[in-house]
Enzyme design. Structure first.
Site, PDB file in Angstrom:
ATOM      1  CE1 TYR A 318      -3.296   2.852   0.488  1.00 16.30           C
ATOM      2  CE2 TYR A 318      -2.669   2.969   2.794  1.00 16.30           C
ATOM      3  CZ  TYR A 318      -3.379   3.463   1.717  1.00 16.30           C
ATOM      4  OH  TYR A 318      -4.152   4.573   1.877  1.00 16.30           O
ATOM      5  CB  CYS A 319       0.903   4.321   0.166  1.00 22.10           C
ATOM      6  SG  CYS A 319       1.479   6.038   0.068  1.00 22.10           S
ATOM      7  CG  LEU A 320       5.531   5.868   1.097  1.00 21.88           C
ATOM      8  CD1 LEU A 320       6.430   6.410   2.193  1.00 21.88           C
ATOM      9  CD2 LEU A 320       5.818   6.576  -0.195  1.00 21.88           C
TER      10      LEU A 320
END
Length: 587
Positions: A318-320
């Site tokens: 998720y994300c980074l």
């Protein structure tokens, strides 16, 4: 007297370390008052725009003509309003701008004030864009800065000019202002002490959120690995590893029981593992991206292989965490490591050329300035990070909140997502510097120049099927940027586009009202379809994208088996604590 010939050696400062340290210290001190944003970056952008505008008589003539052509209908509108006539508004706010939406703003003189503000806002947008010769990035910075300054002086922010505030004050005899003062004092106390004295245990970690049963089965300096207890008599053979972003605590994907992705996946018969990142301090300043890959993703995969031997892993980031997972997956593919059954990227970018408005804060000057701020303290503080994100949505997160809480005396009702959003973490100096420079600034991953263990990696080496999820209102990872994974890899890729923002769009449990998504799979042999065409042609489905993704996971699995044991003490992975573990509780 013999002349001394000039030396050919370059001049070297006698105390280079002292000189650099002095500069860094000054920037670090400045950063405490500038929200870690570089004054030089803003000044360079302003000068670039100002000089080019001053040298563009045609553009200045158009600006004057634009001001006059729009001033005339505004004057006519003001006169008609004074005379009691009702005319259509000459200026219409943007769709997401609700500052003047209430009926009170339609009465004289407030309607004229709101229209005059919109007129000024539109003129400045025209003035700060389309100036020939101005660099694209600097033009965006100037336009953004002008918008921020205008938002500050909006009539909606002045209690004596805001008819909604005046009406509520009259109706409540000023009690709204009393409550607003109390809200202001509470905020000041919270900011000064770092504690929220008004919060209760409703959304406390381990009590109201992050309560899915599980065990911490591995811990090192950087992560705790949580294995969640099975909830079905048999499970899908391939376990799932979730790699969350370390910019916030992991439990965005394990919020309350009703909207926990982890709990839902477990209920569908999946064995789920989750990385919980340690909140770094000054002692972790030299931990870099390589440490996060080795001690994070790779250490977790090694542990899962010991606990669930002989099975490949469905990895989701998720994300980074998704960006880091893509780096790890490419490095594994380069080395012939085939332990991944699939790769899922949740609102995660691999190409940062079009990384959205966050790029306003990424240039050489800004990154250097931010490095100096982090150099002083060893990490980037959560408050310094949140300032930039608040500016990107200042109307919603700053000014509208100020009006609502301080002037109208309203109190926002807490929910699990708000509690998680307030539970921010820090970023180590080395890791964040590498992340900004290698990915955001130089876009090395998409160009095949990102190195792992001294050698470049390429996303085209990944052969595991990929699923990428984007959200329509994402200002952190714009969906068209997430969509690029399809042209950066040579494997089958499925793209899911769901409605919502960066966080709320991902936390989209089945049964959540007004949720929809689009999904389509592109094989390696299919022709490329641009994102706008894809969105126009792909059918829309009502409901949660979780269900479509879970079906995709099952289609890339090999069947059911008995649930694995919790941990594997005989292989060096004993259960050392109950979920949610210790790291998530670190301040």
């Amino acid at each position: 007297m013999m002349a001394v010939p000039p030396t050919s050696e370059p001049f070297t400062a006698p105390f280079p370390i002292f000189t650099e340290s002095t500069d860094r210290l000054m920037h670090a001190l400045q950063g405490r008052f500038t929200m870690a944003m570089s004054p030089a970056s803003l000044m360079l952008a302003y000068l670039d725009w100002q000089v080019h505008l001053a040298n563009s008589p045609g553009k200045m003539g158009e600006l004057a003509q634009n001001a006059l052509s729009k001033a005339l209908p505004l004057s006519r509108y003001a006169l008609d309003s004074l005379m009691g006539r009702t005319d259509p508004d000459p200026f219409v706010p943007l769709a997401q701008d609700s500052r003047f939406a209430s009926p009170e703003w339609q009465r004289f003189p407030y309607n004229v004030m709101s229209q005059a503000f919109l007129y000024t806002e539109q003129w400045w947008h025209y003035a700060t864009t389309g100036v020939r010769g101005v660099g694209k990035h600097r033009q965006q910075v100037v336009s953004f800065a002008a918008r921020q300054l205008l938002d500050m002086v909006s009539p909606s922010n002045c209690p004596w000019l805001n008819p909604d505030v005046l009406k509520v004050t009259a109706e409540q005899g000023g009690q709204n202002l009393v409550r607003g003062w109390q809200n202001f004092c509470d905020d000041m106390t919270r900011n000064l002490t770092g504690r929220d004295y008004s919060a209760d245990d409703t959304y406390a970690v381990g009590k109201g959120v992050a309560v899915t049963p599980g065990k911490v089965v591995f811990r090192n300096r950087l992560i705790e690995l949580i294995q969640y207890a099975p909830a079905t008599p048999d499970v899908h053979a391939e376990p799932i590893l979730i790699v969350p972003a370390w910019i916030m605590k992991y439990y965005i994907l394990d919020l309350s029981p009703h909207n926990s992705m982890v709990k839902w996946l477990v209920s569908k018969g999946h064995t789920v593992f989750m990385i919980s990142w340690k909140n770094p301090g000054p002692e972790d300043r030299d931990m870099g991206m390589a440490d996060y890959r080795r001690q994070g993703v790779m250490a977790a995969i090694d542990a899962i292989n010991a606990i669930v031997p002989g099975q490949k892993v469905h990895a989701a980031g998720y994300c980074l965490g998704g960006t880091l997972l893509s780096i790890a997956a490419a490095a594994m593919a380069r080395e012939g490591d085939e332990r991944l059954a699939s790769v899922t990227l949740l609102a995660a970018q691999t190409d940062f050329e079009d990384a959205g408005e966050i790029m306003l804060f990424v240039d050489e000057s800004q990154v250097t300035y931010l490095e100096d701020v982090m150099w002083d303290q060893g990490y980037l503080d959560a408050k310094q990070m949140s300032g930039a994100f608040q500016l990107l949505r200042s109307n919603d997160l700053v000014w509208s909140r100020m009006v609502r809480q301080y002037f109208l005396g309203q109190t926002d009702h807490a929910n699990d997502l708000m509690a998680w959003n307030a539970d921010a973490t820090r970023m180590p100096y080395k890791m964040h510097s590498e992340y900004l420079r290698r990915l955001f600034l130089n876009n090395m991953l998409s160009k095949g120049r990102y190195t792992v263990e001294g050698r470049p990696i390429a996303l085209t080496d990944i052969r595991a099927p990929i699923c990428a999820v984007g959200t329509t209102k994402d200002h952190v990872a714009p969906w068209k940027s997430v969509y690029k994974i399809g042209i950066l890899t040579d494997t089958d890729s499925t793209f899911i586009l769901c409605n919502g923002g960066h966080n709320a769009g991902i936390v989209s449990e089945p049964g959540h009202k007004h949720r929809s998504y689009q999904i389509a799979t592109r094989t390696d042999a299919d022709k490329y379809v641009d994102p706008d065409t894809w969105a126009a042609l792909t059918p829309k489905h009502e409901g949660s994208w979780w269900e479509a993704w879970q079906e995709w996971l099952v289609s890339n699995s090999t069947g059911k088996t008995q649930p694995p044991a919790m941990g594997a003490a005989e292989r060096g992975y004993p259960a050392v604590a109950d979920a949610p573990g210790l790291y998530v509780l670190m301040p």
